[in-house]
Motif scaffolding. Sequence first.
Motif, PDB file in Angstrom:
ATOM      1  N   LEU A 174     -30.569  31.518  29.364  1.00  0.00           N
ATOM      2  CA  LEU A 174     -31.589  30.282  29.366  1.00  0.00           C
ATOM      3  C   LEU A 174     -31.067  28.998  30.057  1.00  0.00           C
ATOM      4  O   LEU A 174     -31.736  28.491  30.838  1.00  0.00           O
ATOM      5  CB  LEU A 174     -31.777  29.815  27.795  1.00  0.00           C
ATOM      6  N   MET A 175     -29.583  28.697  29.976  1.00  0.00           N
ATOM      7  CA  MET A 175     -28.993  27.917  30.713  1.00  0.00           C
ATOM      8  C   MET A 175     -29.197  28.269  32.339  1.00  0.00           C
ATOM      9  O   MET A 175     -29.755  27.391  33.213  1.00  0.00           O
ATOM     10  CB  MET A 175     -27.591  27.784  30.548  1.00  0.00           C
ATOM     11  N   ALA A 235     -31.506  30.077  33.633  1.00  0.00           N
ATOM     12  CA  ALA A 235     -32.860  30.358  34.220  1.00  0.00           C
ATOM     13  C   ALA A 235     -33.469  28.904  34.386  1.00  0.00           C
ATOM     14  O   ALA A 235     -34.144  28.715  35.265  1.00  0.00           O
ATOM     15  CB  ALA A 235     -33.728  31.042  33.068  1.00  0.00           C
ATOM     16  N   LEU A 236     -33.096  27.938  33.500  1.00  0.00           N
ATOM     17  CA  LEU A 236     -33.405  26.460  33.862  1.00  0.00           C
ATOM     18  C   LEU A 236     -32.846  25.851  35.015  1.00  0.00           C
ATOM     19  O   LEU A 236     -33.548  25.295  35.721  1.00  0.00           O
ATOM     20  CB  LEU A 236     -32.716  25.599  32.537  1.00  0.00           C
ATOM     21  N   PHE A 237     -31.684  26.384  35.323  1.00  0.00           N
ATOM     22  CA  PHE A 237     -30.782  25.924  36.432  1.00  0.00           C
ATOM     23  C   PHE A 237     -31.816  26.545  37.911  1.00  0.00           C
ATOM     24  O   PHE A 237     -32.119  25.848  38.792  1.00  0.00           O
ATOM     25  CB  PHE A 237     -29.494  26.123  36.626  1.00  0.00           C
ATOM     26  N   ALA A 258     -34.744  28.110  38.135  1.00  0.00           N
ATOM     27  CA  ALA A 258     -35.998  27.787  38.325  1.00  0.00           C
ATOM     28  C   ALA A 258     -36.423  25.986  38.582  1.00  0.00           C
ATOM     29  O   ALA A 258     -37.367  25.735  38.538  1.00  0.00           O
ATOM     30  CB  ALA A 258     -36.727  28.175  36.864  1.00  0.00           C
ATOM     31  N   SER A 259     -35.082  25.615  38.620  1.00  0.00           N
ATOM     32  CA  SER A 259     -35.417  23.895  38.889  1.00  0.00           C
ATOM     33  C   SER A 259     -35.798  23.682  40.452  1.00  0.00           C
ATOM     34  O   SER A 259     -35.445  24.580  41.149  1.00  0.00           O
ATOM     35  CB  SER A 259     -34.017  23.146  38.559  1.00  0.00           C
TER      36      SER A 259
END
Length: 221
Positions: free
Chosen positions: A114-115, A117-119, A121-122
């Motif tokens: 999750l960490m 993926a958030l980075f 996809a930013s």
Amino acid sequence: MIKRLRDKGTDLYKWLESRASGIALLVFFGCVVYWMLLSQNLVNSYDGLWHNSSYFAAGWERSIGRWFWPYLDKLRFGVVSYPLNSIITLVLDAVAIHLMADLFTVKSKKLIFLMGALFIASPLTCDVLSYSYMSPTFGVAFLLSVYAAYCIIKIVHPLAAILVGSILIALDMGCYQAYLGVTCVILLFFYCKKILKGIDIKEAGIYAGKTVGSVVLGGYL
């Protein structure tokens, strides 16, 4: 000395092997998110349009302090391929994210994904990948900045921590100076974590000395 280097190499291999699936999953996720860009060779309307087949950083980059960049271009023969360069960058980002997870003792694979993926996809990563000719350089800068903070924190001996940390910071800034902020933010967050757990004055002083010494010496180098 040779035995120690061999042991370090073995430890690195085991670390990569144990995290290979997580790194591969993040790279796959990045490829899915940016599939349109990868498949259509889409770049931004600025520098991306001018460097679409090959690029070697040289005098101009050195003149503004990015002295390590030309060597990275030579290592990959100056190839500008949006799919290849993007995958290289995503791999470097995924390794850096797992390194940060280790530093902050995040053990849950779902949380690490999750960490990452958030980075990935930013908008920041999208912007980085749009500069195809230099996106691997950004990836190396990000990885070095994270590893610099990792070494400053993990190496117990203050002088050794300052020496190793400053060299990594110098290499990081030799790619792209803005990534120094990554090192500083990680060190600050880790300091906050230590304070919340109850750090004593002596340990706080040593940590502050390692941090300030590494950043100042790294900038000087």
